[in-house]
Design an enzyme around this catalytic site. Structure first.
Site, PDB file in Angstrom:
ATOM      1  N   CYS A   2       0.817  -1.206   0.000  1.00  0.00           N
ATOM      2  CA  CYS A   2       0.000   0.000   0.000  1.00  0.00           C
ATOM      3  C   CYS A   2       0.857   1.266   0.000  1.00  0.00           C
ATOM      4  O   CYS A   2       1.940   1.302   0.571  1.00  0.00           O
ATOM      5  CB  CYS A   2      -0.890   0.004   1.225  1.00  0.00           C
ATOM      6  SG  CYS A   2      -1.923  -1.456   1.315  1.00  0.00           S
ATOM      7  N   ARG A  27       6.144  -0.260  -5.493  1.00  0.00           N
ATOM      8  CA  ARG A  27       5.846  -1.075  -4.313  1.00  0.00           C
ATOM      9  C   ARG A  27       4.847  -2.187  -4.626  1.00  0.00           C
ATOM     10  O   ARG A  27       4.727  -3.134  -3.872  1.00  0.00           O
ATOM     11  CB  ARG A  27       5.279  -0.198  -3.179  1.00  0.00           C
ATOM     12  CG  ARG A  27       6.166   0.968  -2.806  1.00  0.00           C
ATOM     13  CD  ARG A  27       5.713   1.562  -1.508  1.00  0.00           C
ATOM     14  NE  ARG A  27       5.924   0.612  -0.437  1.00  0.00           N
ATOM     15  CZ  ARG A  27       7.062   0.496   0.245  1.00  0.00           C
ATOM     16  NH1 ARG A  27       8.077   1.278  -0.031  1.00  0.00           N
ATOM     17  NH2 ARG A  27       7.182  -0.398   1.188  1.00  0.00           N
ATOM     18  N   TRP A  74      -2.804  -3.058  -1.714  1.00  0.00           N
ATOM     19  CA  TRP A  74      -2.666  -4.507  -1.839  1.00  0.00           C
ATOM     20  C   TRP A  74      -3.784  -5.070  -0.997  1.00  0.00           C
ATOM     21  O   TRP A  74      -3.832  -4.803   0.204  1.00  0.00           O
ATOM     22  CB  TRP A  74      -1.370  -4.982  -1.207  1.00  0.00           C
ATOM     23  CG  TRP A  74      -0.241  -5.276  -2.106  1.00  0.00           C
ATOM     24  CD1 TRP A  74       0.979  -4.672  -2.055  1.00  0.00           C
ATOM     25  CD2 TRP A  74      -0.165  -6.254  -3.141  1.00  0.00           C
ATOM     26  NE1 TRP A  74       1.786  -5.211  -3.012  1.00  0.00           N
ATOM     27  CE2 TRP A  74       1.118  -6.177  -3.694  1.00  0.00           C
ATOM     28  CE3 TRP A  74      -1.076  -7.175  -3.668  1.00  0.00           C
ATOM     29  CZ2 TRP A  74       1.530  -6.999  -4.731  1.00  0.00           C
ATOM     30  CZ3 TRP A  74      -0.669  -7.985  -4.710  1.00  0.00           C
ATOM     31  CH2 TRP A  74       0.621  -7.887  -5.229  1.00  0.00           C
ATOM     32  N   ASN A 100      -2.803   2.060   5.841  1.00  0.00           N
ATOM     33  CA  ASN A 100      -1.858   0.966   5.600  1.00  0.00           C
ATOM     34  C   ASN A 100      -1.772   0.115   6.859  1.00  0.00           C
ATOM     35  O   ASN A 100      -1.716   0.667   7.956  1.00  0.00           O
ATOM     36  CB  ASN A 100      -0.452   1.502   5.308  1.00  0.00           C
ATOM     37  CG  ASN A 100      -0.339   2.093   3.929  1.00  0.00           C
ATOM     38  OD1 ASN A 100      -1.276   2.024   3.134  1.00  0.00           O
ATOM     39  ND2 ASN A 100       0.799   2.701   3.636  1.00  0.00           N
ATOM     40  N   GLY A 101      -1.703  -1.200   6.705  1.00  0.00           N
ATOM     41  CA  GLY A 101      -1.572  -2.082   7.869  1.00  0.00           C
ATOM     42  C   GLY A 101      -2.798  -2.972   8.008  1.00  0.00           C
ATOM     43  O   GLY A 101      -3.610  -3.096   7.082  1.00  0.00           O
ATOM     44  N   GLU A 486      20.332 -18.381  11.202  1.00  0.00           N
ATOM     45  CA  GLU A 486      20.121 -17.133  10.462  1.00  0.00           C
ATOM     46  C   GLU A 486      20.750 -15.947  11.205  1.00  0.00           C
ATOM     47  O   GLU A 486      21.356 -15.071  10.583  1.00  0.00           O
ATOM     48  CB  GLU A 486      18.616 -16.929  10.241  1.00  0.00           C
ATOM     49  CG  GLU A 486      18.217 -15.650   9.534  1.00  0.00           C
ATOM     50  CD  GLU A 486      18.842 -15.460   8.161  1.00  0.00           C
ATOM     51  OE1 GLU A 486      19.449 -16.402   7.606  1.00  0.00           O
ATOM     52  OE2 GLU A 486      18.769 -14.330   7.645  1.00  0.00           O
ATOM     53  N   LYS A 490      23.614 -13.593   9.560  1.00  0.00           N
ATOM     54  CA  LYS A 490      23.479 -12.130   9.454  1.00  0.00           C
ATOM     55  C   LYS A 490      24.722 -11.453  10.012  1.00  0.00           C
ATOM     56  O   LYS A 490      25.267 -10.545   9.409  1.00  0.00           O
ATOM     57  CB  LYS A 490      22.254 -11.620  10.216  1.00  0.00           C
ATOM     58  CG  LYS A 490      20.925 -11.839   9.579  1.00  0.00           C
ATOM     59  CD  LYS A 490      20.636 -11.020   8.340  1.00  0.00           C
ATOM     60  CE  LYS A 490      21.143 -11.679   7.104  1.00  0.00           C
ATOM     61  NZ  LYS A 490      20.401 -12.721   6.484  1.00  0.00           N
ATOM     62  N   GLU A 493      28.068 -12.141   7.803  1.00  0.00           N
ATOM     63  CA  GLU A 493      28.190 -11.586   6.454  1.00  0.00           C
ATOM     64  C   GLU A 493      28.344 -10.074   6.435  1.00  0.00           C
ATOM     65  O   GLU A 493      28.941  -9.531   5.516  1.00  0.00           O
ATOM     66  CB  GLU A 493      27.045 -12.028   5.541  1.00  0.00           C
ATOM     67  CG  GLU A 493      25.694 -11.475   5.868  1.00  0.00           C
ATOM     68  CD  GLU A 493      24.613 -11.934   4.890  1.00  0.00           C
ATOM     69  OE1 GLU A 493      24.900 -12.132   3.711  1.00  0.00           O
ATOM     70  OE2 GLU A 493      23.462 -12.090   5.347  1.00  0.00           O
ATOM     71  N   HIS A 509      28.362 -32.071  22.743  1.00  0.00           N
ATOM     72  CA  HIS A 509      29.092 -33.027  21.895  1.00  0.00           C
ATOM     73  C   HIS A 509      30.315 -32.386  21.239  1.00  0.00           C
ATOM     74  O   HIS A 509      30.828 -32.919  20.262  1.00  0.00           O
ATOM     75  CB  HIS A 509      28.152 -33.617  20.845  1.00  0.00           C
ATOM     76  CG  HIS A 509      26.975 -34.311  21.458  1.00  0.00           C
ATOM     77  ND1 HIS A 509      27.095 -35.484  22.172  1.00  0.00           N
ATOM     78  CD2 HIS A 509      25.669 -33.967  21.524  1.00  0.00           C
ATOM     79  CE1 HIS A 509      25.904 -35.852  22.624  1.00  0.00           C
ATOM     80  NE2 HIS A 509      25.024 -34.948  22.252  1.00  0.00           N
ATOM     81  N   LYS A 608      24.298  -9.602  -4.324  1.00  0.00           N
ATOM     82  CA  LYS A 608      22.884  -9.780  -3.977  1.00  0.00           C
ATOM     83  C   LYS A 608      22.301 -10.971  -4.718  1.00  0.00           C
ATOM     84  O   LYS A 608      21.486 -11.711  -4.193  1.00  0.00           O
ATOM     85  CB  LYS A 608      22.112  -8.495  -4.315  1.00  0.00           C
ATOM     86  CG  LYS A 608      20.654  -8.513  -3.899  1.00  0.00           C
ATOM     87  CD  LYS A 608      20.531  -8.516  -2.381  1.00  0.00           C
ATOM     88  CE  LYS A 608      19.107  -8.709  -1.892  1.00  0.00           C
ATOM     89  NZ  LYS A 608      19.076  -9.159  -0.498  1.00  0.00           N
TER      90      LYS A 608
HETATM   91  O1  M6R Z   1      18.319 -14.746  -3.995  1.00  0.00           O
HETATM   92  P1  M6R Z   1      18.376 -15.956  -3.091  1.00  0.00           P
HETATM   93  O2  M6R Z   1      17.340 -15.890  -2.003  1.00  0.00           O
HETATM   94  O3  M6R Z   1      18.292 -17.244  -3.854  1.00  0.00           O
HETATM   95  O4  M6R Z   1      19.792 -15.883  -2.406  1.00  0.00           O
HETATM   96  C1  M6R Z   1      20.217 -16.910  -1.577  1.00  0.00           C
HETATM   97  C2  M6R Z   1      21.436 -16.497  -0.781  1.00  0.00           C
HETATM   98  O5  M6R Z   1      22.476 -16.115  -1.646  1.00  0.00           O
HETATM   99  C3  M6R Z   1      21.128 -15.345   0.166  1.00  0.00           C
HETATM  100  O6  M6R Z   1      20.085 -15.670   1.046  1.00  0.00           O
HETATM  101  C4  M6R Z   1      22.364 -14.967   0.975  1.00  0.00           C
HETATM  102  O7  M6R Z   1      22.670 -15.982   1.865  1.00  0.00           O
HETATM  103  C5  M6R Z   1      22.126 -13.643   1.691  1.00  0.00           C
HETATM  104  N1  M6R Z   1      23.280 -12.808   1.574  1.00  0.00           N
HETATM  105  C6  M6R Z   1      21.830 -13.806   3.134  1.00  0.00           C
HETATM  106  O8  M6R Z   1      21.645 -12.608   3.782  1.00  0.00           O
END
Ligand code: M6R
Length: 613
Positions: A2, A27, A74, A100-101, A486, A490, A493, A509, A608
């Site tokens: 939205c 969007r 949306w 929105n929401g 995850e 985060k 990276e 272990h 990306k």
């Molecule tokens: O575009 P994708 O979701 O297929 O990408 C997969 C991974 O390359 C992606 O999730 C990567 O691990 C990110 N940098 C994580 O933050």
């Protein structure tokens, strides 16, 4: 997703609003509308589909006036249709609302209004806001107070913009949580209101953003801002950059931070149009799934990379628990080399933000060559993973620019949850009461995430403590084991700190040998079925001298005495908890990297979209 634009000033509001909505088209939306106060009173024009259709409608039936609001929608409650498109009018047509929401308690509010005789013109949650404002206005309250009293009744994260023929000198707007921001634009003798900066930059660069639980009374020559409790707030306009990419960052320093905050809105849009809260049913039309096909499925192979793989690990638990269909999750780069036992009664489900990841596409090809049905959950519309699949679910979170995936992690978690409910329903293994409860829980998600985002300060405080560490461990169990993976991904990276996600039960272990006072442990210890086990894990880490940061549920009294710091989250239905528990970990990683002065959005060596093997 939205979008909102509003105008008050000496010029004709119509072209300014339509142009602003055009700039929010990126969007995504499925209908659009505009309301302008003309010489004849408040007039609406609404249309399904793309904005050019609304523009044609307005060309044929012009609108002229100095006050107006517009919206791209949306669908959340009710299908895309003219009558469900915003703006919405109150019963007497004098109050106009765009929103929105998700109003979480809209069924209760609508029933109460209906019991008092209210007639509704749409199926939306938004319309109750217009009705409520009208009720309060009729009690001799001015518009500002009527909006304030209405907002106090709403549950959930919402952004609202209101105008009224009764008080044509103002627009009243408010931000209730993180379901989208509100930006105010200061022109020469005119003011603009929008959900996003690009909508108003054409007219002014002097802008200010509302914080959650603030409302603004916007008039031609300025604005007054209050808290919802009525306390006046000093507003400091800033000058926005012209650069359209920088402008898209809005009030945020980096795209990653913006995208973390966009999750409330993204999750509302993810649910949008796919669940019917009244019947408790899920609709994933683009998956092309029939009961016959669902009942034929022998096994689902989820395949993905990185963050998307972690989403798949949560998906396994959701689908197996809810739909009782066996699921195997495989890293996509291994899939084609493992000669997996995939056959014609199996599904290969790829999860990918970009939809172009080479390994994921190769895994899909492997599935295809073995006769499996191909599904994908994808963010980039029209990408390869979407095109080659037999059915897909699109993530609905808008473009993700930061290399570290955030909103494209939480959205597929909700997609997988909806898929599990749909499969369970089609396979006849989900009793109606249970299905309704599971669907009803979805309504809570955007606001729960919004409440975590409001506690960014807690993540900042922990980031200050951890910013100089070299190693750390993330521990989780059950459905939050992938959250540990995850969280660690985060951090590593974007901050280049060595971090490992581990199943907490595996510590004894081997990895427990790593623990010392320089190796912090970040433990996801919320009130879920694994809570007792995690509590004991936290105690064991503490006993080895490791600093412990716990992600814990509000009100927990056992965790604070054994943790050095706590990142609090609100109580959440456990099957949906990974959507909420990952958010403080995203903020923690972001702030550590930002404090280390690193290029958060484009970390070294990473891309990306990974289009090579
Ligand atoms: O575009 P994708 O979701 O297929 O990408 C997969 C991974 O390359 C992606 O999730 C990567 O691990 C990110 N940098 C994580 O933050």
């Amino acid at each position: 997703m939205c979008g909102i634009v509003g105008y008050i000033g000496p010029r004709n509001a119509t072209p300014i609003i339509l142009d602003g909505l055009k700039r929010l088209e990126y969007r995504g939306y499925d209908s659009a509308g505009i309301a302008v106060l003309t010489a004849r009173g408040v007039e609406l024009r609404r249309e399904v589909g793309k904005l050019h259709r609304l523009q044609t409608l307005v060309e044929n039936e012009p609108l002229e006036g100095n006050l107006g609001i517009g919206h791209t929608r949306w669908a959340t409650h009710g299908a895309p249709s003219r009558r469900n498109a915003h703006p919405h009018l109150s019963e007497n047509g004098k109050v106009v609302v765009v929103h929105n929401g998700i109003v979480e308690n809209f069924l209760v509010l609508r029933d109460e209004l209906a019991a008092e005789g209210a007639q509704f013109r749409s199926e939306t949650d938004s319309e109750v806001i217009a009705h409520l404002i009208e009720r309060f206005l009729s009690r001799d309250t001015g518009l500002v107070e009527a909006v304030r009293q209405t907002l106090r009744l709403l549950k959930g994260s919402n952004a609202v913009v209101v105008m009224s023929a009764l008080e044509p000198d103002k627009i009243v707007t408010a931000r209730l949580g993180n379901a989208g921001g509100i930006v105010l634009g200061f022109g020469e003798g005119e003011m603009l209101v929008a959900s996003d900066l690009p909508a108003i930059l054409e007219h002014t660069r002097r802008v200010a953003f509302l914080e959650p639980r603030q409302m603004a009374v916007v008039q031609r020559d300025g604005v007054e801002v209050f808290t919802l409790e009525g306390e006046k707030v000093a507003l400091k306009p800033t000058v926005a950059p012209w650069d359209p990419v920088a402008a898209e960052k809005g009030e945020y320093r980096h795209f990653m931070q913006k995208e973390i905050h966009e999750q409330v809105r993204g999750l509302a849009d993810t649910i949008a149009g796919r669940v019917d809260f009244e019947t408790g049913r899920v609709y994933l039309d683009t998956l092309n799934l029939t009961a016959e096909t669902a009942q034929r499925i022998r096994k689902i192979f989820i395949t993905a990379c990185g963050t998307a793989y972690h989403a798949g690990l949560v998906g396994k638990i959701l689908i197996e628990r809810i739909a009782r269909v066996p699921v195997e999750v495989m890293v996509a780069s291994e899939f084609r080399y493992a000669d997996p036992l995939v056959g014609p009664d199996d599904v290969v489900l790829a999860i990918s933000q970009s939809g172009e990841t080479a390994d994921t596409l190769a895994a899909m090809e492997e599935g295809r060559s073995k006769g499996a049905m191909l599904w994908s959950i994808v963010n980039a519309i029209g990408s390869q993973a979407m095109r080659i699949a037999d059915g897909y679910i699109s993530m609905q979170v808008g473009p993700e620019i930061g290399v570290a995936s955030t909103k494209a992690y939480t959205a597929p978690l909700v997609d997988l949850y909806m898929l599990a409910v749909l499969l369970g329903d089609l396979c006849g293994v989900l009793p109606e009461g249970e299905r309704r409860r599971l669907v009803n829980d979805l309504r809570l998600v955007p606001d729960l995430v919004g409440r975590v985002l409001e506690r960014e300060d807690e993540a900042v405080a922990v980031a200050k403590k951890l910013k100089d560490i070299d190693n750390c461990l993330y521990l989780g169990r059950g459905i939050n084991m992938p959250t540990a993976y995850e969280g660690a991904l985060k951090l590593k990276e974007i901050s280049y700190i060595h971090a490992e996600g581990y199943p907490a039960g595996e510590m004894k272990h081997g990895p427990i040998a790593l623990l010392d006072e320089d190796t912090p442990v970040i433990a996801i210890a919320i009130q879920d079925p694994w809570y007792e086990k995690m509590l004991s894990q936290v105690k064991q880490a503490k006993a080895r001298g490791a600093p412990v940061i716990a992600v814990a549920t509000d009100g927990d009294e056992l965790i604070p005495p054994v943790a050095d710091a706590v990142l609090w989250v609100p109580p959440t239905p456990w099957l949906l908890s990974p959507v909420v528990t990952v958010v403080p970990l995203q903020m923690l990683a972001y702030h550590i990297a930002a404090m280390r002065g690193l290029d958060v959005d484009q970390p070294r060596n990473l891309a990306k979209s990974v289009t090579v093997e």
